[in-house]
Design a protein around this motif. Structure first.
Motif, mmCIF file in Angstrom:
data_model
loop_
_atom_site.group_PDB
_atom_site.id
_atom_site.type_symbol
_atom_site.label_atom_id
_atom_site.label_comp_id
_atom_site.label_asym_id
_atom_site.label_seq_id
_atom_site.Cartn_x
_atom_site.Cartn_y
_atom_site.Cartn_z
ATOM 1 N N ALA A 221 0.834 -1.205 0.000
ATOM 2 C CA ALA A 221 0.000 0.000 0.000
ATOM 3 C C ALA A 221 0.869 1.256 0.000
ATOM 4 C CB ALA A 221 -0.928 0.000 1.202
ATOM 5 N N ILE A 222 1.976 1.231 0.761
ATOM 6 C CA ILE A 222 2.900 2.373 0.760
ATOM 7 C C ILE A 222 3.460 2.608 -0.638
ATOM 8 C CG2 ILE A 222 5.183 3.117 1.554
ATOM 9 C CD1 ILE A 222 4.487 1.889 4.284
ATOM 10 N N ASP A 223 3.827 1.535 -1.315
ATOM 11 C CA ASP A 223 4.324 1.670 -2.691
ATOM 12 C C ASP A 223 3.282 2.317 -3.591
ATOM 13 O OD1 ASP A 223 6.709 0.485 -1.950
ATOM 14 O OD2 ASP A 223 6.182 -1.506 -2.738
ATOM 15 N N ARG A 224 2.030 1.944 -3.402
ATOM 16 C CA ARG A 224 0.969 2.534 -4.228
ATOM 17 C C ARG A 224 0.780 4.015 -3.898
ATOM 18 N NH1 ARG A 224 -1.529 -2.508 -2.810
ATOM 19 N NH2 ARG A 224 -3.010 -1.519 -1.380
ATOM 20 N N ILE A 225 0.867 4.359 -2.619
ATOM 21 C CA ILE A 225 0.727 5.767 -2.219
ATOM 22 C C ILE A 225 1.801 6.623 -2.870
ATOM 23 C CG2 ILE A 225 0.942 7.374 -0.270
ATOM 24 C CD1 ILE A 225 -0.359 5.181 1.477
ATOM 25 N N THR A 226 3.070 6.212 -2.727
ATOM 26 C CA THR A 226 4.169 7.030 -3.254
ATOM 27 C C THR A 226 4.187 7.022 -4.782
ATOM 28 O OG1 THR A 226 5.684 5.143 -2.988
ATOM 29 C CG2 THR A 226 5.557 6.723 -1.189
ATOM 30 N N ALA A 227 3.784 5.910 -5.393
ATOM 31 C CA ALA A 227 3.749 5.843 -6.855
ATOM 32 C C ALA A 227 2.731 6.799 -7.445
ATOM 33 C CB ALA A 227 3.451 4.418 -7.311
ATOM 34 N N HIS A 228 1.730 7.173 -6.641
ATOM 35 C CA HIS A 228 0.674 8.064 -7.136
ATOM 36 C C HIS A 228 0.716 9.419 -6.441
ATOM 37 C CE1 HIS A 228 -0.698 4.070 -8.469
ATOM 38 N NE2 HIS A 228 -1.164 4.747 -9.502
ATOM 39 N N CYS A 229 1.935 9.818 -6.023
ATOM 40 C CA CYS A 229 2.221 11.177 -5.539
ATOM 41 C C CYS A 229 1.644 11.488 -4.165
ATOM 42 C CB CYS A 229 1.755 12.231 -6.551
ATOM 43 S SG CYS A 229 2.540 12.049 -8.169
ATOM 44 N N GLY A 230 1.323 10.458 -3.382
ATOM 45 C CA GLY A 230 0.948 10.681 -1.989
ATOM 46 C C GLY A 230 2.196 10.762 -1.118
ATOM 47 N N THR A 231 2.007 11.116 0.158
ATOM 48 C CA THR A 231 3.117 11.310 1.085
ATOM 49 C C THR A 231 2.905 10.468 2.335
ATOM 50 O OG1 THR A 231 3.368 13.595 0.324
ATOM 51 C CG2 THR A 231 4.405 13.020 2.428
ATOM 52 N N ILE A 232 3.938 9.773 2.783
ATOM 53 C CA ILE A 232 3.875 9.016 4.031
ATOM 54 C C ILE A 232 4.225 9.958 5.183
ATOM 55 C CG2 ILE A 232 4.748 7.046 5.316
ATOM 56 C CD1 ILE A 232 3.136 6.393 2.750
ATOM 57 N N LEU A 233 3.357 10.039 6.187
ATOM 58 C CA LEU A 233 3.566 10.910 7.335
ATOM 59 C C LEU A 233 4.104 10.162 8.539
ATOM 60 C CD1 LEU A 233 0.248 12.991 7.115
ATOM 61 C CD2 LEU A 233 2.496 13.574 6.165
ATOM 62 N N VAL A 234 3.565 8.977 8.801
ATOM 63 C CA VAL A 234 3.982 8.160 9.946
ATOM 64 C C VAL A 234 3.959 6.696 9.521
ATOM 65 C CG1 VAL A 234 3.465 7.440 12.310
ATOM 66 C CG2 VAL A 234 3.004 9.801 11.607
ATOM 67 N N GLY A 235 5.008 5.941 9.881
ATOM 68 C CA GLY A 235 5.032 4.517 9.627
ATOM 69 C C GLY A 235 5.879 4.145 8.439
ATOM 70 N N PRO A 236 5.881 2.826 8.152
ATOM 71 C CA PRO A 236 5.000 1.785 8.703
ATOM 72 C C PRO A 236 5.339 1.466 10.157
ATOM 73 C CG PRO A 236 6.656 0.803 7.305
ATOM 74 C CD PRO A 236 6.813 2.274 7.146
ATOM 75 N N GLN A 237 4.307 1.122 10.917
ATOM 76 C CA GLN A 237 4.460 0.877 12.340
ATOM 77 C C GLN A 237 3.592 -0.303 12.750
ATOM 78 O OE1 GLN A 237 3.648 4.373 14.677
ATOM 79 N NE2 GLN A 237 3.489 3.245 16.596
ATOM 80 N N GLU A 238 4.166 -1.213 13.539
ATOM 81 C CA GLU A 238 3.389 -2.317 14.086
ATOM 82 C C GLU A 238 2.712 -1.851 15.361
ATOM 83 O OE1 GLU A 238 3.802 -7.119 14.920
ATOM 84 O OE2 GLU A 238 5.596 -5.836 15.023
ATOM 85 N N VAL A 239 1.455 -2.215 15.539
ATOM 86 C CA VAL A 239 0.690 -1.791 16.711
ATOM 87 C C VAL A 239 0.231 -3.031 17.476
ATOM 88 C CG1 VAL A 239 -0.052 0.366 15.643
ATOM 89 C CG2 VAL A 239 -1.448 -1.668 15.346
ATOM 90 N N PRO A 240 -0.189 -2.838 18.733
ATOM 91 C CA PRO A 240 -0.642 -3.995 19.520
ATOM 92 C C PRO A 240 -1.681 -4.819 18.768
ATOM 93 C CG PRO A 240 -0.444 -2.083 20.933
ATOM 94 C CD PRO A 240 -0.190 -1.592 19.528
ATOM 95 N N GLY A 241 -1.535 -6.131 18.823
ATOM 96 C CA GLY A 241 -2.410 -7.024 18.078
ATOM 97 C C GLY A 241 -1.759 -7.568 16.825
ATOM 98 N N GLY A 242 -0.572 -6.981 16.476
ATOM 99 C CA GLY A 242 0.176 -7.495 15.340
ATOM 100 C C GLY A 242 -0.173 -6.904 13.996
ATOM 101 N N THR A 243 -1.051 -5.907 13.947
ATOM 102 C CA THR A 243 -1.373 -5.267 12.679
ATOM 103 C C THR A 243 -0.386 -4.135 12.402
ATOM 104 O OG1 THR A 243 -2.976 -3.818 13.794
ATOM 105 C CG2 THR A 243 -3.829 -5.841 12.806
ATOM 106 N N TRP A 244 -0.393 -3.681 11.156
ATOM 107 C CA TRP A 244 0.512 -2.626 10.713
ATOM 108 C C TRP A 244 -0.288 -1.428 10.220
ATOM 109 C CZ3 TRP A 244 5.874 -2.736 10.872
ATOM 110 C CH2 TRP A 244 6.438 -3.952 11.288
ATOM 111 N N ILE A 245 0.241 -0.229 10.504
ATOM 112 C CA ILE A 245 -0.461 0.992 10.111
ATOM 113 C C ILE A 245 0.495 1.948 9.413
ATOM 114 C CG2 ILE A 245 -2.125 0.835 12.003
ATOM 115 C CD1 ILE A 245 -0.509 3.165 13.342
ATOM 116 N N VAL A 246 -0.097 2.886 8.703
ATOM 117 C CA VAL A 246 0.631 4.007 8.133
ATOM 118 C C VAL A 246 -0.325 5.191 8.068
ATOM 119 C CG1 VAL A 246 0.047 3.418 5.739
ATOM 120 C CG2 VAL A 246 2.098 4.757 6.223
ATOM 121 N N ASN A 247 0.186 6.378 8.379
ATOM 122 C CA ASN A 247 -0.557 7.621 8.197
ATOM 123 C C ASN A 247 -0.008 8.312 6.957
ATOM 124 O OD1 ASN A 247 -1.666 6.932 10.631
ATOM 125 N ND2 ASN A 247 -1.016 8.750 11.731
#
Length: 262
Positions: free
Chosen positions: A220-246
């Motif tokens: 998903a991060i690759d898709r964001i940057t490929a289409h001119c979006g910006t990553i603000l926070v992450g990728p980050q693992e959170v409790p429960g084992g899932t991953w997030i990005v802002n």
């Protein structure tokens, strides 16, 4: 009604409707469906054949008052007049009440006591059954960024019946307070009716951030940057084992993604 007093629709108000459609179709995988609307284009975002939100241009009057691209959540209410009166009594603000929209319902643009904007919607028609939790393209986490989560929680609890469901100490950042809009089903691994509130010193204003389910966070991060979006926070693992990005879309709207794997 099953969804009353919960977020159930999510809308992007943007400065470039056409470009935003392309970005989110590529990044999230939503199916886009035009919706007949008077005066402006509106696109419904579908996941598994069901509408979960929409994209529309920022209204001219709102743009003239400085509104920037943003995501806005809709809370389902059974009676808009009663909900608006109760919100005012609880310290919230009412910006605008729209004329009834055929086949949609009655809408009020409102804010909590800190100024975080959201909408109230009294739908015109029967409830739709929700999609299963964790369905790709649905919202899986609701996060309120503000300066006084205690006051915010008291407001949402008193007005909409939300409850606390544990908390996490974030050290210098204070308490990350979990909440539930309804009790989670027994054995459920995730729910579309949960989230958290915390005091965010970086937030220029109070706002709601919505986490959208995707399949894997790195892709998903690759898709964001490929289409001119910006990553603000992450990728980050959170409790429960899932991953997030802002992230931020090309027009400046902030959104978040959540995935079960990296």
């Amino acid at each position: 009604m099953a969804s009353t007093n919960k977020f159930f629709w999510y809308e992007l108000m943007t400065s470039d409707h056409a470009a935003a459609q392309v970005f989110y179709e590529k990044v999230v995988g939503w199916r886009l469906k035009p919706f007949p609307a008077d005066g402006h284009p509106y696109t419904v975002l579908e996941a598994e054949g069901r509408g979960i939100g929409g994209i529309m241009p920022i209204p001219p009057e709102a743009a003239a008052n400085g509104m920037q691209p943003c995501w806005v959540g809709y809370l389902h209410v059974a009676d808009l007049d009663e909900a608006v009166a109760g919100l005012r009594a609880a310290g919230g603000g009412v910006h605008h009440i729209l004329d009834p929209i055929p086949h949609v319902g009655r809408i009020a643009v409102v804010a909590d006591p800190q100024g975080a904007m959201f909408n109230l919607l009294q739908p015109d028609g029967p409830d739709m059954q929700p999609l299963p939790p964790c369905t790709i393209g649905t919202v899986g986490w609701h996060e309120l960024h503000g300066k006084d989560w205690e006051t915010a929680f008291d407001f949402y609890s008193a007005r909409f019946g939300w409850s606390k469901s544990g908390s996490m100490d974030m050290g210098a950042m204070g308490v990350y307070q979990f909440f539930a809009m309804e009790p989670a089903p027994e054995g459920a691994e995730c729910s579309a009716t949960i989230g958290a509130m915390y005091n965010d010193p970086q937030a220029p204003r109070a706002y709601w951030l919505f986490y959208i389910h995707v399949d894997a966070i790195d892709a998903a991060i690759d898709r964001i940057t490929a289409h001119c979006g910006t990553i603000l926070v992450g990728p980050q693992e959170v409790p429960g084992g899932t991953w997030i990005v802002n992230a931020q879309d090309p027009q400046g709207a902030v959104f978040a993604l959540v995935a079960p794997k990296r």
